[in-house]
Scaffold this active site. Sequence first.
Site, PDB file in Angstrom:
ATOM      1  N   ASP A  29       0.856  -1.184   0.000  1.00 23.38           N
ATOM      2  CA  ASP A  29       0.000   0.000   0.000  1.00 23.38           C
ATOM      3  C   ASP A  29       0.895   1.238   0.000  1.00 23.38           C
ATOM      4  O   ASP A  29       1.288   1.729   1.054  1.00 23.38           O
ATOM      5  CB  ASP A  29      -0.911  -0.008   1.230  1.00 23.38           C
ATOM      6  CG  ASP A  29      -1.825   1.218   1.278  1.00 23.38           C
ATOM      7  OD1 ASP A  29      -1.905   1.933   0.266  1.00 23.38           O
ATOM      8  OD2 ASP A  29      -2.430   1.449   2.335  1.00 23.38           O
ATOM      9  N   HIS A  30       1.224   1.726  -1.201  1.00 23.65           N
ATOM     10  CA  HIS A  30       2.099   2.892  -1.339  1.00 23.65           C
ATOM     11  C   HIS A  30       1.388   3.985  -2.122  1.00 23.65           C
ATOM     12  O   HIS A  30       0.694   3.701  -3.104  1.00 23.65           O
ATOM     13  CB  HIS A  30       3.389   2.511  -2.077  1.00 23.65           C
ATOM     14  CG  HIS A  30       4.519   2.170  -1.165  1.00 23.65           C
ATOM     15  ND1 HIS A  30       5.716   2.846  -1.165  1.00 23.65           N
ATOM     16  CD2 HIS A  30       4.629   1.228  -0.207  1.00 23.65           C
ATOM     17  CE1 HIS A  30       6.518   2.325  -0.251  1.00 23.65           C
ATOM     18  NE2 HIS A  30       5.879   1.339   0.341  1.00 23.65           N
ATOM     19  N   THR A  65      -1.747   1.631   6.359  1.00 28.25           N
ATOM     20  CA  THR A  65      -1.540   2.523   7.507  1.00 28.25           C
ATOM     21  C   THR A  65      -2.802   3.346   7.725  1.00 28.25           C
ATOM     22  O   THR A  65      -2.991   4.385   7.088  1.00 28.25           O
ATOM     23  CB  THR A  65      -0.329   3.455   7.261  1.00 28.25           C
ATOM     24  OG1 THR A  65       0.814   2.656   6.974  1.00 28.25           O
ATOM     25  CG2 THR A  65      -0.061   4.326   8.476  1.00 28.25           C
ATOM     26  N   GLY A  97       3.501   3.000   9.285  1.00 24.02           N
ATOM     27  CA  GLY A  97       3.634   3.868   8.126  1.00 24.02           C
ATOM     28  C   GLY A  97       4.993   4.514   7.928  1.00 24.02           C
ATOM     29  O   GLY A  97       5.862   4.494   8.795  1.00 24.02           O
ATOM     30  N   GLU A  98       5.144   5.103   6.732  1.00 27.06           N
ATOM     31  CA  GLU A  98       6.345   5.861   6.364  1.00 27.06           C
ATOM     32  C   GLU A  98       5.919   7.208   5.786  1.00 27.06           C
ATOM     33  O   GLU A  98       4.871   7.324   5.145  1.00 27.06           O
ATOM     34  CB  GLU A  98       7.176   5.111   5.313  1.00 27.06           C
ATOM     35  CG  GLU A  98       7.743   3.796   5.784  1.00 27.06           C
ATOM     36  CD  GLU A  98       6.968   2.622   5.201  1.00 27.06           C
ATOM     37  OE1 GLU A  98       5.978   2.851   4.470  1.00 27.06           O
ATOM     38  OE2 GLU A  98       7.347   1.475   5.492  1.00 27.06           O
ATOM     39  N   ASN A 101       4.638   7.940   2.099  1.00 29.63           N
ATOM     40  CA  ASN A 101       3.240   7.726   1.739  1.00 29.63           C
ATOM     41  C   ASN A 101       2.277   8.605   2.522  1.00 29.63           C
ATOM     42  O   ASN A 101       1.269   9.056   1.987  1.00 29.63           O
ATOM     43  CB  ASN A 101       2.859   6.265   1.985  1.00 29.63           C
ATOM     44  CG  ASN A 101       3.727   5.309   1.210  1.00 29.63           C
ATOM     45  OD1 ASN A 101       3.857   5.427   0.004  1.00 29.63           O
ATOM     46  ND2 ASN A 101       4.330   4.350   1.911  1.00 29.63           N
ATOM     47  N   GLY A 169      10.069  -4.515  15.968  1.00 26.22           N
ATOM     48  CA  GLY A 169      10.573  -4.244  17.314  1.00 26.22           C
ATOM     49  C   GLY A 169       9.940  -5.148  18.354  1.00 26.22           C
ATOM     50  O   GLY A 169       8.740  -5.439  18.290  1.00 26.22           O
ATOM     51  N   THR A 186       9.521  -8.397   8.547  1.00 18.76           N
ATOM     52  CA  THR A 186      10.395  -8.593   7.397  1.00 18.76           C
ATOM     53  C   THR A 186      11.675  -9.296   7.838  1.00 18.76           C
ATOM     54  O   THR A 186      11.954  -9.410   9.038  1.00 18.76           O
ATOM     55  CB  THR A 186      10.753  -7.246   6.737  1.00 18.76           C
ATOM     56  OG1 THR A 186      11.322  -6.376   7.740  1.00 18.76           O
ATOM     57  CG2 THR A 186       9.515  -6.593   6.161  1.00 18.76           C
ATOM     58  N   ARG A 272      21.438  -8.827   4.391  1.00 19.34           N
ATOM     59  CA  ARG A 272      20.125  -8.182   4.361  1.00 19.34           C
ATOM     60  C   ARG A 272      19.170  -8.820   3.358  1.00 19.34           C
ATOM     61  O   ARG A 272      17.962  -8.721   3.520  1.00 19.34           O
ATOM     62  CB  ARG A 272      20.291  -6.694   4.023  1.00 19.34           C
ATOM     63  CG  ARG A 272      21.136  -5.916   5.021  1.00 19.34           C
ATOM     64  CD  ARG A 272      21.287  -4.470   4.620  1.00 19.34           C
ATOM     65  NE  ARG A 272      20.006  -3.781   4.534  1.00 19.34           N
ATOM     66  CZ  ARG A 272      19.363  -3.270   5.585  1.00 19.34           C
ATOM     67  NH1 ARG A 272      19.876  -3.394   6.793  1.00 19.34           N
ATOM     68  NH2 ARG A 272      18.208  -2.650   5.428  1.00 19.34           N
TER      69      ARG A 272
END
Length: 323
Positions: A29-30, A65, A97-98, A101, A169, A186, A272
Amino acid sequence: MLEQFAPSDAVTLAALAESHGFSGVMATDHFQPWVPQQGHASFVWSVLGAIGERTEGDFGPGVTTPTFRTHPAVIAQASATLAAMYPGRHWLGIGSGEAINEHIVGQYWPEAPERIARMFEAVEIIRKLFTASVAGRDVRHSGPHFTMESTRLWTMPAVAPEVLIATAGPVTARRAGRVADGLITTDAPIERLQTLMTRFTEGAKESGRDATKMPKVLQLHLSWAPTDEDAMRNAVVEWPNGGMRFSRSDIRSPFDLEQIARSVRPEDFDGRMVISADPDVHRAHIQRHLDLGFDRIYLHNVGRNQAEWLEVFGREVLPGLRA
């Protein structure tokens, strides 16, 4: 990744994946891509509806988000509608969220603790709406971040969608275990993932639930191509954000991230993301995470070579995995 493909192409690829043995779809969702090179950012709820029509497996937004661009009640309505159309198949993934976006609606972009607080309040509203609507009654909410007047979801399936919380976290994972139906995360070092799973299990126990019966979902980025060189080129060109060893939550523009991406080198992906032409290397990496206790793993090959990748993994990787 809806950042990389036009919506019609994404739907076609989802159906192709199922034909090669994949059993579900996670769609991003971006509002904007990470970098301009990726080129797309279609509306996830429209794409999910089309995926539901073209496939038979599970599907959901990984993750949405419901705290800035969209009120939680609207997300609840969108999710309930999909669950009513495709019973037992749709799940709802929620994250904090970020900025790339969420800042586009012009609100103040807060620090992480407030974003997380808003996320958990949004989950509270969504679960209230699901529970009340299944029972055929109205509900309201008045909290520190959101208000919702008395209402219900008038289109509601008999069983509400699962609500999964995305986190990397341990503190948030424990809280997610107390209030959510499942966990999304992730890839990370195994020790960190083990800690995350332990904290989620502790939170579930605190709420009187058995974490072994709750979905634990992993989003796994990878790069496969016929040669190692092509696989690495795909990672650097198409998914440079995967090599950035810092949080990207506060970056607001794909063009800003593009400037940072110029400093990404092949060695930045070490530890990674698996980048290899050998299907067995990828299979072993996926198996380690299944052995860790993840129930569902959604694979994202970062290159544009999707059809080729789906065919190879469907033939050489999926059959060798043990649940």
